[in-house]
Design an enzyme around this catalytic site. Structure first.
Site, PDB file in Angstrom:
ATOM      1  N   THR A   1     -47.928-110.262  -2.431  1.00  0.00           N
ATOM      2  CA  THR A   1     -48.523-110.617  -3.725  1.00  0.00           C
ATOM      3  C   THR A   1     -49.904-110.013  -3.927  1.00  0.00           C
ATOM      4  OG1 THR A   1     -49.430-112.627  -2.737  1.00  0.00           O
ATOM      5  CG2 THR A   1     -47.287-112.818  -3.830  1.00  0.00           C
TER       6      THR A   1
ATOM      7  N   LYS B   1     -55.186-119.644 -14.432  1.00  0.00           N
ATOM      8  CA  LYS B   1     -53.987-119.395 -13.631  1.00  0.00           C
ATOM      9  C   LYS B   1     -53.812-120.527 -12.623  1.00  0.00           C
ATOM     10  CE  LYS B   1     -55.801-115.431 -12.621  1.00  0.00           C
ATOM     11  NZ  LYS B   1     -56.086-114.060 -12.115  1.00  0.00           N
TER      12      LYS B   1
ATOM     13  N   GLY C   1     -52.817-107.888  -5.269  1.00  0.00           N
ATOM     14  CA  GLY C   1     -53.006-107.197  -6.536  1.00  0.00           C
ATOM     15  C   GLY C   1     -52.482-107.953  -7.742  1.00  0.00           C
ATOM     16  N   THR C   2     -51.973-109.172  -7.529  1.00  0.00           N
ATOM     17  CA  THR C   2     -51.395-109.934  -8.640  1.00  0.00           C
ATOM     18  C   THR C   2     -52.403-110.139  -9.773  1.00  0.00           C
ATOM     19  OG1 THR C   2     -49.870-111.108  -7.184  1.00  0.00           O
ATOM     20  CG2 THR C   2     -50.356-112.137  -9.295  1.00  0.00           C
ATOM     21  N   GLY C   3     -53.601-110.606  -9.430  1.00  0.00           N
ATOM     22  CA  GLY C   3     -54.593-110.898 -10.457  1.00  0.00           C
ATOM     23  C   GLY C   3     -55.047-109.655 -11.198  1.00  0.00           C
ATOM     24  N   CYS C   4     -55.247-108.551 -10.462  1.00  0.00           N
ATOM     25  CA  CYS C   4     -55.653-107.283 -11.083  1.00  0.00           C
ATOM     26  C   CYS C   4     -54.563-106.789 -12.025  1.00  0.00           C
ATOM     27  CB  CYS C   4     -55.900-106.224 -10.007  1.00  0.00           C
ATOM     28  SG  CYS C   4     -56.951-106.782  -8.650  1.00  0.00           S
TER      29      CYS C   4
END
Lengths: 316, 316
Positions: free
Chosen positions: A255, A222, A257-260
């Protein structure tokens, strides 16, 4: 909270693992693609192994909302409990390794699992136990998405240092997809991706190759932490197929929690039968909408909105 | 899982408690009715304090799906982690009291909370700490729904015996609504409700009165465990207003999470500004649909479907 009572089950049904009484015989353990199930069959089941964030923005809460929104039954093994809010992480309590293993065993001994997603794994022992327990399901074809959570963006490490080494030695080789950001790539492989646009794409390929050398089938690197003057660029590679995934960089404040959310969405779409590139594309589209819908809840950045498509979402 | 990074905040915004930058000044701490907010304002925030069930049927998972479905931002303090599935509870790990308090403090110091729901509180110390921390918010008008979880329907106690006493001495007096089933009424008050239909309604009133003597403003006594030959009868009372709530008894097998879902739905509707009788009626209608949509995931009873209303849901 009501636990199941075996005494309430009709005679003879108390232990019928891992099948489902409502599915035709033979359909209970299938490869993740589910092409053999008729339309309208029971929803897929996805297990997240994650830390919890009491403010409901990241970790297990984000995972469960994502899975629910994408029409799968979401389950969650708690690996650690944090005290955090929109400003800071103020406490971390790793669960005993026996508790993590106990939760995994309870799920896997009773429920068909169509995909697994791991997030924050607080200790080397937890990583080792999760890898040991998941080796069988992965060998049987269950896809595993590993979000190699290490250091919080506040700078506080969410996992003990040895847990990073255990990810490398024990878990990544089992992963169908690993979803590091650039900080995690550097932590896990030593490869740094430069800030200048002209080297970015080549660096991302180098980062993906370094991640693939640790054993996962696919790496989704990412690039979201690159300078904010360009589109966000992510790179998905299995060493042969290389996909550059561009998305407009949103001027988003909320933003968390984006990765989860991204990793759980990939797992949900794999459980629904998509292949990895299709699952990643669908998950990217979903998380982009979630970021656009992010909302504030406290003094700092708030969560992304997993319900931006409406509570039903894709595929319900 | 990404924690918030104060370094990413614009200068001066790092600590602005408990208001929200996107709400007009003065609206940050309001009574739960929210009549002062214009239509379209930010969603309500509801905090659940609960145990987790890794199979995703009961406890925190059911709470979070319910809150999400009803259009509120759901948060969750983990009080205990269980290993359980559709057949049995195989392990319980209570969090240290300091971890429960740390999570509560992290949320309450940063996020406006419009209602609180408590479920499984595993130890007397946890009950006492939760009561101490919530006393201020409750005094300020934040509604509190207490689901007095004690013994699992498998017969395994989910909480230490002293925790039941602490509910009585410390927490119930703070409750806006307490939602016991008949076993919990007996455990908390000694009042047993008879099985014969002719005494049922009178017994339920006696049960509600015994619960009200412990201090909550309203008691919702769930008669769902009465003989299966009649409609389900619940009784809601504040000692003056008494409402009998009848619903058709569904021939449902997949009912895990029913109690958690009901209590969380009551909290969600209180946070949205309904009064207690209206919130309970709305929650009953919601949970009845969820029970009808219940689905199997393992050998035993599966979860109710909090997403039965599909896209949109109530109030979204």
């Amino acid at each position: 909270m009501t636990a199941a009572d075996p005494a309430h089950l009709p005679a003879g049904s108390a232990r019928r693992s891992p099948g489902r009484p409502d599915l035709p015989a033979g359909s209970a353990r299938r490869s993740p693609g589910r092409p053999d199930l008729p339309a309208g069959s029971a929803r897929p089941h996805v297990l997240a192994v994650a830390g919890s964030d009491p403010s409901g923005a990241a970790g297990l809460h984000a995972d469960l909302r994502t899975l629910f929104s994408l029409g799968v039954h979401g389950m969650g093994v708690v690996s650690a409990v944090t005290a955090q809010n929109s400003v800071a992480v103020s406490g971390i309590w790793a669960l005993p390794a026996a508790a993590v293993r106990g939760q995994l065993d309870a799920v896997l001994s009773d429920v068909r699992v169509d995909a697994v997603k791991t997030g924050m794994l607080a200790s080397a022992q937890i990583v080792a136990d999760v890898a040991e327990v998941l080796a069988g399901p992965v060998a049987a074809g269950i896809p595993l998405v590993v979000d190699p959570v290490g250091v919080a963006s506040t700078g506080r490490s969410l996992v003990e240092p040895a847990a990073v080494g255990a990810l490398v030695t024990d878990l990544l080789r089992l992963a169908t997809v690993v979803t590091p950001n650039l900080d995690e790539v550097q932590q896990l492989t030593g490869v740094a991706v430069g800030d200048s646009p002209e080297v970015r794409a080549a660096d991302l390929r180098r980062a993906a190759d370094a991640m693939l050398a640790l054993g996962p089938r696919w790496a989704l690197v990412k690039g979201g932490h690159l300078p904010p003057d360009e589109d966000a660029l992510d790179l998905l590679s299995d060493g042969t197929s290389v996909l550059e995934l561009r998305s407009p960089r949103l001027p988003a404040r909320h933003t968390r929690g984006t990765g989860c959310t991204l990793a759980s969405a990939v797992a949900a779409h794999l459980a629904r039968g998509l292949d990895v590139p299709a699952a990643v594309r669908a998950a990217k589209a979903y998380v982009t909408g979630a970021i656009a819908g992010g909302y504030g809840i406290g003094a700092g950045p708030g969560p992304v909105d997993q319900g931006w498509q409406g509570a039903g979402g894709a595929g319900r």
